[in-house]
Scaffold this motif. Structure first.
Motif, PDB file in Angstrom:
ATOM      1  N   GLU A 113      48.636 124.415 -54.265  1.00  0.00           N
ATOM      2  CA  GLU A 113      49.945 125.021 -54.563  1.00  0.00           C
ATOM      3  C   GLU A 113      50.943 124.724 -53.445  1.00  0.00           C
ATOM      4  OE1 GLU A 113      51.129 126.836 -57.076  1.00  0.00           O
ATOM      5  OE2 GLU A 113      49.389 127.424 -58.288  1.00  0.00           O
ATOM      6  N   LYS A 114      50.490 124.817 -52.191  1.00  0.00           N
ATOM      7  CA  LYS A 114      51.392 124.542 -51.078  1.00  0.00           C
ATOM      8  C   LYS A 114      51.719 123.049 -50.995  1.00  0.00           C
ATOM      9  CE  LYS A 114      50.491 128.388 -47.922  1.00  0.00           C
ATOM     10  NZ  LYS A 114      50.092 128.770 -46.536  1.00  0.00           N
ATOM     11  N   ILE A 115      50.709 122.212 -51.152  1.00  0.00           N
ATOM     12  CA  ILE A 115      50.937 120.762 -51.109  1.00  0.00           C
ATOM     13  C   ILE A 115      51.927 120.349 -52.182  1.00  0.00           C
ATOM     14  CG2 ILE A 115      49.850 118.497 -51.389  1.00  0.00           C
ATOM     15  CD1 ILE A 115      48.989 119.783 -48.822  1.00  0.00           C
ATOM     16  N   TYR A 116      51.813 120.954 -53.353  1.00  0.00           N
ATOM     17  CA  TYR A 116      52.674 120.633 -54.494  1.00  0.00           C
ATOM     18  C   TYR A 116      54.151 120.788 -54.121  1.00  0.00           C
ATOM     19  CZ  TYR A 116      54.500 120.896 -59.305  1.00  0.00           C
ATOM     20  OH  TYR A 116      55.208 120.676 -60.470  1.00  0.00           O
ATOM     21  N   GLY A 117      54.474 121.802 -53.327  1.00  0.00           N
ATOM     22  CA  GLY A 117      55.866 122.092 -53.000  1.00  0.00           C
ATOM     23  C   GLY A 117      56.352 121.465 -51.708  1.00  0.00           C
ATOM     24  N   ARG A 118      55.574 120.550 -51.118  1.00  0.00           N
ATOM     25  CA  ARG A 118      55.985 119.921 -49.862  1.00  0.00           C
ATOM     26  C   ARG A 118      56.578 118.528 -50.105  1.00  0.00           C
ATOM     27  NH1 ARG A 118      50.655 121.072 -46.080  1.00  0.00           N
ATOM     28  NH2 ARG A 118      50.934 123.329 -45.815  1.00  0.00           N
ATOM     29  N   TYR A 119      57.400 118.103 -49.169  1.00  0.00           N
ATOM     30  CA  TYR A 119      57.891 116.726 -49.168  1.00  0.00           C
ATOM     31  C   TYR A 119      56.851 115.836 -48.490  1.00  0.00           C
ATOM     32  CZ  TYR A 119      62.423 118.656 -50.489  1.00  0.00           C
ATOM     33  OH  TYR A 119      63.441 119.298 -51.158  1.00  0.00           O
ATOM     34  N   PRO A 120      56.886 114.519 -48.734  1.00  0.00           N
ATOM     35  CA  PRO A 120      55.850 113.636 -48.167  1.00  0.00           C
ATOM     36  C   PRO A 120      55.660 113.775 -46.664  1.00  0.00           C
ATOM     37  CG  PRO A 120      57.119 112.445 -49.817  1.00  0.00           C
ATOM     38  CD  PRO A 120      57.779 113.784 -49.658  1.00  0.00           C
ATOM     39  N   HIS A 121      56.770 113.872 -45.907  1.00  0.00           N
ATOM     40  CA  HIS A 121      56.638 113.902 -44.443  1.00  0.00           C
ATOM     41  C   HIS A 121      56.032 115.209 -43.934  1.00  0.00           C
ATOM     42  CE1 HIS A 121      60.476 116.096 -44.943  1.00  0.00           C
ATOM     43  NE2 HIS A 121      60.161 116.683 -43.799  1.00  0.00           N
ATOM     44  N   GLU A 122      55.938 116.215 -44.792  1.00  0.00           N
ATOM     45  CA  GLU A 122      55.371 117.494 -44.377  1.00  0.00           C
ATOM     46  C   GLU A 122      53.850 117.537 -44.531  1.00  0.00           C
ATOM     47  OE1 GLU A 122      58.941 120.633 -45.289  1.00  0.00           O
ATOM     48  OE2 GLU A 122      57.850 119.874 -47.026  1.00  0.00           O
ATOM     49  N   ASN A 123      53.265 116.464 -45.021  1.00  0.00           N
ATOM     50  CA  ASN A 123      51.821 116.370 -45.178  1.00  0.00           C
ATOM     51  C   ASN A 123      51.254 115.379 -44.176  1.00  0.00           C
ATOM     52  OD1 ASN A 123      51.431 118.066 -47.631  1.00  0.00           O
ATOM     53  ND2 ASN A 123      52.748 116.533 -48.556  1.00  0.00           N
ATOM     54  N   SER A 124      49.985 115.525 -43.852  1.00  0.00           N
ATOM     55  CA  SER A 124      49.330 114.574 -42.955  1.00  0.00           C
ATOM     56  C   SER A 124      49.131 113.243 -43.676  1.00  0.00           C
ATOM     57  CB  SER A 124      47.972 115.126 -42.508  1.00  0.00           C
ATOM     58  OG  SER A 124      47.053 115.136 -43.599  1.00  0.00           O
ATOM     59  N   GLY A 125      48.762 112.208 -42.904  1.00  0.00           N
ATOM     60  CA  GLY A 125      48.545 110.898 -43.502  1.00  0.00           C
ATOM     61  C   GLY A 125      47.472 110.924 -44.582  1.00  0.00           C
ATOM     62  N   GLY A 126      46.369 111.628 -44.311  1.00  0.00           N
ATOM     63  CA  GLY A 126      45.303 111.721 -45.301  1.00  0.00           C
ATOM     64  C   GLY A 126      45.731 112.482 -46.538  1.00  0.00           C
ATOM     65  N   GLN A 127      46.526 113.530 -46.364  1.00  0.00           N
ATOM     66  CA  GLN A 127      47.009 114.302 -47.508  1.00  0.00           C
ATOM     67  C   GLN A 127      47.960 113.462 -48.364  1.00  0.00           C
ATOM     68  OE1 GLN A 127      48.623 117.635 -45.386  1.00  0.00           O
ATOM     69  NE2 GLN A 127      46.706 118.790 -45.408  1.00  0.00           N
ATOM     70  N   ARG A 128      48.833 112.693 -47.725  1.00  0.00           N
ATOM     71  CA  ARG A 128      49.739 111.819 -48.488  1.00  0.00           C
ATOM     72  C   ARG A 128      48.958 110.807 -49.303  1.00  0.00           C
ATOM     73  NH1 ARG A 128      53.104 112.026 -43.584  1.00  0.00           N
ATOM     74  NH2 ARG A 128      52.122 110.108 -42.828  1.00  0.00           N
ATOM     75  N   GLN A 129      47.908 110.243 -48.712  1.00  0.00           N
ATOM     76  CA  GLN A 129      47.139 109.234 -49.437  1.00  0.00           C
ATOM     77  C   GLN A 129      46.452 109.842 -50.645  1.00  0.00           C
ATOM     78  OE1 GLN A 129      47.092 106.271 -50.320  1.00  0.00           O
ATOM     79  NE2 GLN A 129      46.232 105.206 -48.562  1.00  0.00           N
ATOM     80  N   ARG A 130      45.969 111.067 -50.514  1.00  0.00           N
ATOM     81  CA  ARG A 130      45.312 111.725 -51.649  1.00  0.00           C
ATOM     82  C   ARG A 130      46.310 112.062 -52.757  1.00  0.00           C
ATOM     83  NH1 ARG A 130      41.924 116.165 -48.473  1.00  0.00           N
ATOM     84  NH2 ARG A 130      43.249 115.501 -46.750  1.00  0.00           N
ATOM     85  N   VAL A 131      47.558 112.347 -52.389  1.00  0.00           N
ATOM     86  CA  VAL A 131      48.596 112.557 -53.406  1.00  0.00           C
ATOM     87  C   VAL A 131      48.806 111.280 -54.210  1.00  0.00           C
ATOM     88  CG1 VAL A 131      51.074 112.937 -53.743  1.00  0.00           C
ATOM     89  CG2 VAL A 131      49.790 114.424 -52.208  1.00  0.00           C
ATOM     90  N   VAL A 132      48.860 110.135 -53.510  1.00  0.00           N
ATOM     91  CA  VAL A 132      49.049 108.852 -54.189  1.00  0.00           C
ATOM     92  C   VAL A 132      47.866 108.548 -55.099  1.00  0.00           C
ATOM     93  CG1 VAL A 132      49.289 106.365 -53.847  1.00  0.00           C
ATOM     94  CG2 VAL A 132      50.541 107.945 -52.381  1.00  0.00           C
ATOM     95  N   ILE A 133      46.657 108.835 -54.635  1.00  0.00           N
ATOM     96  CA  ILE A 133      45.468 108.611 -55.459  1.00  0.00           C
ATOM     97  C   ILE A 133      45.504 109.508 -56.693  1.00  0.00           C
ATOM     98  CG2 ILE A 133      42.956 108.899 -55.522  1.00  0.00           C
ATOM     99  CD1 ILE A 133      42.936 108.027 -52.562  1.00  0.00           C
ATOM    100  N   ALA A 134      45.936 110.752 -56.525  1.00  0.00           N
ATOM    101  CA  ALA A 134      46.054 111.662 -57.671  1.00  0.00           C
ATOM    102  C   ALA A 134      47.038 111.109 -58.692  1.00  0.00           C
ATOM    103  CB  ALA A 134      46.507 113.046 -57.194  1.00  0.00           C
ATOM    104  N   GLY A 135      48.161 110.549 -58.233  1.00  0.00           N
ATOM    105  CA  GLY A 135      49.132 109.961 -59.145  1.00  0.00           C
ATOM    106  C   GLY A 135      48.568 108.773 -59.895  1.00  0.00           C
TER     107      GLY A 135
END
Length: 556
Positions: free
Chosen positions: A146-168
């Motif tokens: 829920e928190k990740i969903y409402g964040r901008y890319p730069h507010e997540n760590s590198g690993g979290q950003r990559q997992r968002v891309v994989i989810a997409g």
């Protein structure tokens, strides 16, 4: 009929200096069956990423597909109209690119970006798209979806950003999934979880995978067949187990021998004598009871329901002596990069004290002298976002010399050429912009820029994550060479435990911002005392039972 049939594919980049073309992919042919996983390996610049984009009928500016066919499900997609290709991308063919920060739209929240894929291709309404996105985030092991969903890319760590891309990429359950270095930003446990998720998708839906990587241990774990590329051509191909255990070509043997393995005996990565570390004198860097808490982002909801964010770094202490290399390991979000950013002065600690050569570092960078800023250099995980996109490589490498030493003109350029040569890069790159380099080349330029300042302390934040194994070995050798010559210390942050075992004298293991284990690297790796460390090592060995250790940790 194969799901994907690539026939004599050729991709070339325009060469402004000669007016001709440079072949990036030269006569490549292969097939991928439904449900098959094909690995493509090779050094940086061999054409892997260019090939990956061409499989979706896409090229970078300046590149052109000049020949061949890409036949997907019986249709040559290179002959399709733009509208037909757009319908194909994302829905039937999806791609996970290497650099998550540049592939995500920076001014959109990450949840909305995945929602958009589902609305366009799956025709879901806003509510259903949101629920499905949260499910995808949970499936890729993102903490607090829920928190990740409402964040901008730069507010997540590198690993979290990559997992968002994989989810997409997984959102539409595509028939063909192209993964271009998808796990370089992930820690070993998350990497295993994502790879198992991708495997399950393949087994459940018959999805075909094209897995592009420089990590040959992953091809052995993930792939049935492997192609080895060099200078745009295929030089070796066969079953993954055969190439991994007994490569036939000299090039394949070199790649396999360069793999840093956590279960291997430590080897000297250079020919210099071991650095003698005198721990009887005052340490160069002393971190005492360091804690850091991110402030809650302002919003109307936060105004009426303020919450205290958990500590990102919680009572961490360690010391680093002249010439010593300290490894900092842990999963994504464990606080590794936050600690490096605080030491570099990008953020101020919430509590605790940091001393560098007897000088307190409790403030931010602007409060430090020019010489102090020179002596501490940070090499970031993501090179493309840390290099100025409007500056040529020559300007990027000569600027630190001008600021810190007053060196300009030909002398600065000669030093820039020397730095590039140390990184096995050609002087021709001086006239290029960062976006015109491969991922590995960008990272080596970022490393060269830090070395241009002749620092006493190097903060290395996942600096080898984008490098192929042979270049990685050279970079590690360069680090040791600089330490031998100057006595510089190094804080080495990495999720690659094999690399940490090679380079670090001592290792600190972090979990949820806290130190759970610390000591001499050999002892920590060979006889770990904490369950969490054992879990990290099991995941690094690609063991399917690594999750058992995580369950034990939860029970403690």
């Amino acid at each position: 009929m194969a799901l994907l049939d690539v026939r004599d594919l050729r991709v070339a980049y325009g060469n402004p200096s000669t007016g001709g073309q440079t072949m990036a992919v030269d006569g490549v042919s292969f097939k991928v069956e439904k449900g098959e996983t094909l690995g493509i390996v090779g050094e940086s610049g061999c054409g892997k990423s260019t090939l990956a984009r061409a499989l979706m009928a896409y090229c970078r500016p300046g590149a052109e597909i000049i020949g061949g066919e890409v036949v997907f499900d019986g249709v040559d997609i290179l002959q399709l109209q733009d509208e037909e290709i757009r319908e194909l991308r994302g829905r039937r063919i999806a791609m996970v690119p290497q650099d998550p920060l540049t592939s995500l739209t920076y001014h959109m929240k990450v949840g909305a970006q995945v929602d958009e894929i589902l609305k366009i291709h799956q025709k879901l309404d806003a509510a259903k798209a949101r629920l499905y996105t949260l499910k995808l985030f949970d499936g890729t092991n993102l903490p607090e979806p829920e928190k990740i969903y409402g964040r901008y890319p730069h507010e997540n760590s590198g690993g979290q950003r990559q997992r968002v891309v994989i989810a997409g990429a997984l959102a539409c359950e595509p028939d063909l999934l192209i993964l271009d270095e998808p796990t370089t930003a992930l820690d070993t446990t998350t990497e295993m979880q994502v790879l198992k998720l991708v495997k399950e998708l393949r087994d459940r839906l018959g999805t075909a995978l094209v897995y592009i990587t420089h990590d040959l241990t992953l091809t052995d774990y993930m792939c049935e067949n492997v192609l080895v590329m060099l200078d745009g051509k295929i030089v070796e191909q066969g079953e993954a187990s055969d190439i991994f255990s007994a490569p036939k070509t000299d090039y394949g043997k070199m790649l396999v021998s360069s793999i840093p393995r956590v279960d291997a005996e430590p080897t000297e990565i250079d020919e210099t004598q071991p650095i003698q570390i005198d721990k009887t004198i005052e340490p160069l860097l002393s971190v005492d009871h360091l804690s850091f808490r991110y402030t809650q982002q302002w919003s109307f909801a936060a105004l009426f329901n303020p919450q205290i964010e958990p500590l990102a770094v919680d009572d961490v202490s360690f010391q680093l002596h002249h010439g010593e290399t300290l490894g900092l390991v842990g999963e994504s979000g464990s606080g590794k990069s936050t600690i490096a950013n605080i030491i570099a002065g990008l953020m101020a600690p919430t509590t605790g004290h940091i001393a560098f050569d007897g000088v307190g570092l409790d403030g931010i960078d602007k409060d430090r002298s020019t010489d102090l800023r020179r002596r501490i250099q940070l090499i970031f995980q993501d090179p493309l976002s840390s290099l100025n996109p409007r500056r040529r490589i020559e300007s990027i490498l000569t600027r630190p010399q001008e600021i810190f030493f007053g060196v300009r003109g030909q002398a600065a350029r000669d030093r820039a050429v020397e730095l590039l040569e140390d990184m096995e890069l050609s002087a021709d790159l001086l006239k290029r912009f960062p976006r015109q380099l491969s991922g590995g080349q960008q990272q080596r330029v970022a490393i060269a820029r830090a070395f241009a300042a002749n620092p006493d302390l190097i903060l290395c934040d996942e600096i080898t994550s984008a490098l192929d194994v042979s270049v990685q070995a050279h970079v590690l050798k360069l680090l040791k060479g600089i330490q031998q010559k100057t006595g510089a210390a190094c804080l080495f942050i990495s999720h690659d435990l094999g690399v940490v075992k090679q380079v670090a004298d001592e290792t600190v293991v972090l979990k949820n911002g806290q130190v759970v284990e610390a000591g001499v690297t050999r002892a920590v790796f060979d006889d770990p005392s904490h369950t969490y460390t054992r879990m990290l090592l099991a995941a690094a060995l690609r063991r399917e039972d690594y999750k058992d250790y995580e369950l034990d940790t939860r029970d403690q």
